[in-house]
Design a protein around this motif. Structure first.
Motif, PDB file in Angstrom:
ATOM      1  N   CYS A   1      24.185  64.957  27.478  1.00 53.02           N
ATOM      2  CA  CYS A   1      24.694  65.899  26.639  1.00 53.02           C
ATOM      3  C   CYS A   1      24.216  67.406  27.210  1.00 53.02           C
ATOM      4  O   CYS A   1      23.558  67.347  28.056  1.00 53.02           O
TER       5      CYS A   1
ATOM      6  N   CYS B   1      29.444  64.647  20.531  1.00 48.95           N
ATOM      7  CA  CYS B   1      28.083  63.922  20.620  1.00 48.95           C
ATOM      8  C   CYS B   1      27.243  63.729  19.218  1.00 48.95           C
ATOM      9  O   CYS B   1      27.482  64.962  18.429  1.00 48.95           O
TER      10      CYS B   1
ATOM     11  N   ASN C   1      24.386  62.371  18.947  1.00 53.36           N
ATOM     12  CA  ASN C   1      22.962  61.791  19.023  1.00 53.36           C
ATOM     13  C   ASN C   1      22.018  62.588  18.109  1.00 53.36           C
ATOM     14  O   ASN C   1      21.939  63.729  18.167  1.00 53.36           O
TER      15      ASN C   1
ATOM     16  N   HIS D   1      19.598  65.402  18.459  1.00 49.90           N
ATOM     17  CA  HIS D   1      19.814  66.713  18.920  1.00 49.90           C
ATOM     18  C   HIS D   1      20.008  67.721  17.889  1.00 49.90           C
ATOM     19  O   HIS D   1      20.542  67.195  16.818  1.00 49.90           O
TER      20      HIS D   1
ATOM     21  N   HIS E   1      22.469  70.428  17.811  1.00 51.70           N
ATOM     22  CA  HIS E   1      23.556  70.737  17.429  1.00 51.70           C
ATOM     23  C   HIS E   1      24.404  70.254  16.396  1.00 51.70           C
ATOM     24  O   HIS E   1      24.086  68.759  15.982  1.00 51.70           O
TER      25      HIS E   1
ATOM     26  N   TYR F   1      29.075  73.037  22.287  1.00 49.04           N
ATOM     27  CA  TYR F   1      27.825  72.936  22.939  1.00 49.04           C
ATOM     28  C   TYR F   1      27.407  72.265  24.040  1.00 49.04           C
ATOM     29  O   TYR F   1      26.417  72.416  24.766  1.00 49.04           O
TER      30      TYR F   1
HETATM   31 ZN   LIG Z   1      23.973  65.964  21.849  1.00 46.66          ZN
END
Ligand SMILES: [Zn+2]
Length: 688
Positions: free
Chosen positions: A381, A419, A421, A424, A426, A433
Motif C-alpha cells: 500500500c 486497500c 487493510n 491502515h 486511510h 492514498y
Molecule cells: Zn492500505
C-alpha cells in the motif's frame, strides 16, 4: 414496481431524443447517449448494479447551455435516491459533472461508471485508451462478433485520462476525466448495442468505502465529437494536460546526463556479461550510452524482495564495475523493485502484513512471478512505512556505490485500486492514498540521494514529476509483449504526442538473437536445452521493435545486448543498424528528444507482413508463441518540431530492402527512397 413517469421540461435544443435513448433513460448529446452504472455492495456480500434504465423517474431540463438530467427512485435504493448529471456546452462538446444522494438500504456505493458514452460508428471504427502499461492502445475489433455486455477491456489508465471511439471515416468521439487528484479509476470499452453498430466507452471511479449515502464524482470532464484519429484525440486533451502542475514541474526540470543518452542496453547478470557489450557499443558508435543493470543483486530475480543488497559479486567488485562504467562515460542505473515484498521471504514477518494491500474481502495473495522458487510477490500500500524504509536503505547503499540512477520497478504502472487493510489509517476502498503514499516515499528517496536519477516502469501521469525516466516496453514492443489479439490491437505513441520531453523515455523488449536472459541463480535443469536459429526464423522482429521505439522519440534501447552481437557475422547488419540509429538519434535529439510531436499525416509506402516470437524469461523449455502482423508500413515515421521552430519528418525503413515513401502531413510533403535499415530526416516547411 412503480410506473415510470416521463417528463421532459424542454426537449434538448438541436436534438431529438431517440427511441433507444428514451427507453434506456440515457441523456442524448448529439448522436451520442450518456448513461451510468453505480455498483453497490459491502465486503463479503455479492453486490448489485444500479443502471440508468432501472430508475423510476427520469427528467432532463435545459437552462441556456446547461442540461440537467435527473434520475429518481429505485426499487433497491429507495424512492428518495437521486442521481444528477449536468452537461454544459463548451465549444463543440459538453463538460459534465455527476452526483448522487439519498441512498437507502444496507449496501454502499463501491464504484460509479459515468459517463457511459454510447456512440454510433462504422464497422472499421476502433477504441483508443490507456492501460497500466504502454503509451496508448487502439483496438479495432470485429464489432459484429463481439459479445454484447462484456467489456473489450477494463484497464488502469496511467499514461492519460481520456478515451475515444475512432471512426476516421465518419465522426469520432472523445471523453476525458479531468481528475486533478489522481483517484483510483478504470477505463472501459464495450460493444454498445446488439447489432455492433455502437460502442460504449467510459471511466469508472472506485469510491471510498466510507458508508456515505451521498457523493459526487470527484472530477469533471469533457465529451465531444471530432474528426480524426488518435493524434487529434490527443490534441483535445493536451492543453488541459499541460496546464497541470505535474507536467509543468516535470517539463521545467534540468535533464543532466539523461538528455544526451542515445542508446540503452537493458542487461542482466554478472558484470563480465553485462558490461563489455555496452563498452564495445560505446566505442563503435561514439555517442553517449547507458546500462540498465538487472540481476546485480543478491537474491534471484523476483525473489527475496525488498532485500537486494549486497551485490551478488560482492560490494568491492560492484563498486569497481560501477566506477569502470562511469570512467568510460557510460551512464549506469540498477534495478530495484519499489512496490513488492516477497511474502515467502523470512523478512515478511517484520512488517509485510502491516504494509500489504488487502482487497475488498480483507485478504491478500501475492503472485509467484518466479516460476522456480514460486515465492509470491505482494503489492504494498502507499501506507507502508516499514517497507518503504527498507527500500530507502537499499537506494542509499546503491547511491553510495556511485551510480547515476536507480530504477524502482512497478511503481509507475502498479499503483492502483483500493486497500482494505485494517491496520491502515486511510479510508478503505477507493481514493488516492496509494499514489499519494508512493509519491511521498519516492520524494524522500530523491531528497536523501541528491544527484541520483530515479526511474520506473511505464509512463504515468501520476508520477511524471517524481521520476526522471520511464522504461516503455508495452508500447514499442507490443506484439512481443502479447498486448491483445492481432491485428485488432495497435500501440500508438499518445503519451509522446502529449508529454514528449517532460520525462525521458527509453526501452524496448527487442532481443537480438531472440534468446531472453537467464538468471544463473535459477535451476540449471529448467534452462532451454536447445535453441533454434531465431534470428533467421523471425528476421525482422528486432528491427521493427528497435526502430519503432526510436521513431516515437524514445531513446533507442535493446534488451540483453551480448558480445556475440558485435562479433558474430550473422548479426553484422543489425549491429550496424543499432550503431547508425544511435548516431542518428544523437545528431537529431533536438527533434527526437526535445521536440514536439506534430500530426503524422499519411505516409504511402509498401505494406509488409512480419512474424513475432512471444517468449518471456520464464517461458518453459521449448514453449513460445508466434504471431503474424499483417500490413505494417515498411517505413515508420513521425513529424517533429524542434524548440527553435524547425520542422522535420523522421523516417526509418526497417525492411531488408530499399523502399519508396510519399508523406503528406499538415507540416508539408516529402517523397523519396530509403535504403534497407536506414534513417532519414526530411525538413518540412512547417504549417501550411
Ligand atoms: Zn492500505
Amino acid at each position: 414496481m412503480k410506473m415510470r413517469s416521463w417528463f421532459f421540461a424542454i426537449v434538448i435544443a438541436g436534438s431529438v431524443l431517440s427511441a433507444v435513448a428514451r427507453d434506456l433513460q440515457r441523456v442524448p448529446l448529439g448522436d451520442a447517449e450518456v448513461g451510468f452504472t453505480i455498483h453497490l455492495g459491502v465486503p463479503k456480500i455479492a453486490g448489485m448494479d444500479v443502471i440508468a434504465k432501472e430508475m423510476e423517474q427520469f427528467f432532463v431540463t435545459t437552462n441556456g447551455d446547461t442540461h440537467v438530467a435527473m434520475w429518481k427512485g429505485h426499487p433497491a435504493c429507495g424512492a428518495g435516491f437521486t442521481v444528477t448529471a449536468t452537461f454544459t456546452k463548451q465549444g463543440e462538446g459538453w463538460t459534465y459533472s455527476f452526483a448522487y444522494a439519498g441512498l437507502e438500504g444496507v449496501l454502499e456505493v463501491e464504484s460509479v461508471a459515468f459517463p457511459e458514452l454510447t456512440v454510433p460508428h462504422t464497422p472499421q471504427a476502433g477504441v483508443l485508451y490507456a492501460r497500466a502499461h504502454g503509451m496508448g492502445l487502439v483496438r479495432r475489433p470485429d464489432w459484429k462478433k463481439l459479445p454484447f455486455g462484456e467489456p473489450i477491456d477494463e484497464a488502469n489508465p496511467k499514461a492519460f485520462k481520456f478515451a475515444a471511439v475512432l471512426d476516421e471515416a465518419a465522426t469520432s468521439w472523445y471523453l476525458d476525466a479531468r481528475d486533478t487528484q489522481r483517484w483510483s479509476k478504470t477505463v472501459f470499452a464495450k460493444k454498445g448495442d446488439w447489432e455492433g453498430t455502437k460502442a460504449t466507452i467510459g471511466f469508472q471511479w472506485l469510491a471510498p468505502a466510507d458508508g456515505a449515502r451521498a457523493g459526487r464524482l470527484p472530477w469533471e470532464g469533457l465529451i465531444t465529437s471530432f474528426k480524426g484519429s488518435w493524434y487529434e484525440a490527443a490534441m483535445i486533451y493536451r492543453p488541459w494536460a499541460r496546464s497541470q502542475p505535474g507536467y509543468k514541474a516535470a517539463a521545467a526540470r534540468r535533464r543532466g546526463k539523461l538528455r544526451d543518452i542515445a542508446f540503452w542496453a537493458w542487461n542482466r547478470g554478472k558484470s563480465d556479461r553485462v558490461i563489455p557489450p555496452i563498452e564495445r557499443f560505446a566505442k563503435d558508435s561514439g555517442v553517449p550510452v547507458a546500462l540498465d543493470w538487472y540481476w546485480w543483486h543478491r537474491p534471484s530475480y523476483d525473489t527475496g524482495y525488498p532485500n537486494f543488497w549486497p551485490p551478488r559479486e560482492g560490494e568491492e567488485s560492484f563498486r569497481r564495475a560501477v566506477a569502470r562504467l562511469r570512467k568510460g562515460g557510460i551512464y549506469v542505473m540498477t534495478y530495484l523493485n519499489g512496490l513488492s515484498w516477497d511474502q515467502d521471504d523470512p523478512s515478511w514477518a517484520d512488517g509485510g502484513e502491516a504494509s500489504v494491500i488487502m482487497n475488498h474481502d480483507v485478504e491478500y495473495a501475492g503472485i509467484p512471478f518466479n516460476v522456480y522458487t514460486k515465492h509470491r510477490l505482494a503489492r504494498m500500500c502507499g501506507e507502508a512505512p516499514l517497507f518503504q524504509r527498507r527500500i530507502e536503505e537499499q537506494v542509499s547503499k546503491l547511491a553510495a556505490a556511485g551510480l547515476d540512477g536507480v530504477y524502482l520497478d512497478q511503481i509507475s504502472c502498479g499503483t492502483r485500486g483500493g486497500c482494505w487493510n485494517p491496520a491502515h489509517s486511510h479510508v478503505k476502498g477507493g481514493g488516492h492514498y496509494i499514489v499519494d503514499g508512493y509519491r511521498d516515499y519516492v520524494g524522500r528517496v530523491r531528497a536523501a540521494n541528491p544527484g541520483i536519477d530515479l526511474s520506473s516502469e511505464e509512463c504515468s501521469e501520476d508520477f511524471m514529476d517524481v521520476f526522471d525516466s520511464f522504461i516503455s516496453l508495452f508500447g514499442p514492443t507490443y506484439e512481443r509483449c502479447g498486448v491483445g489479439a492481432l491485428p485488432e490491437c495497435e500501440a500508438v505513441p499518445v503519451w509522446n504526442a502529449i508529454y514528449h520531453g517532460a520525462v525521458t523515455c527509453f526501452g524496448t523488449y527487442s532481443l537480438l538473437g531472440g534468446i531472453p536472459p537467464w538468471d544463473d541463480l535459477w535451476p540449471a535443469a529448467e534452462r532451454w536445452k536447445e535453441e533454434r536459429d531465431w534470428h533467421t526464423l523471425f528476421p525482422d522482429q528486432f528491427a521493427i521493435e528497435f526502430a519503432r521505439g526510436a521513431v516515437w522519440g524514445n531513446q533507442p534501447s535493446v534488451h540483453n545486448l551480448l558480445m556475440e552481437h558485435a562479433t558474430d557475422a550473422k548479426y553484422e547488419r543489425e549491429w550496424r543498424f543499432m550503431v547508425e540509429t544511435a548516431r542518428f538519434y544523437h545528431a537529431n535529439r533536438d527533434f527526437l528528444y526535445d521536440g514536439e510531436m506534430l500530426a503524422p499525416g499519411t505516409l504511402d509506402c509498401q505494406r509488409e507482413d512480419a512474424d513475432f516470437m512471444i517468449r518471456g524469461i520464464y517461458s518453459k523449455n521449448g514453449s513460445y508463441r508466434a504471431v503474424h502482423e499483417r500490413g505494417l508500413p515498411s517505413v515508420f515515421h513521425n513529424v517533429w518540431r524542434a524548440p527553435d521552430g524547425r520542422v522535420a519528418a523522421i523516417l526509418v525503413n526497417w525492411t531488408r530492402g530499399s523502399r519508396r515513401y510519399r508523406l503528406d502531413c499538415p507540416a508539408g510533403a516529402a517523397e523519396g527512397e530509403l535504403p534497407a535499415r536506414s534513417w532519414r530526416l526530411e525538413r518540412l516547411e512547417g504549417a501550411r
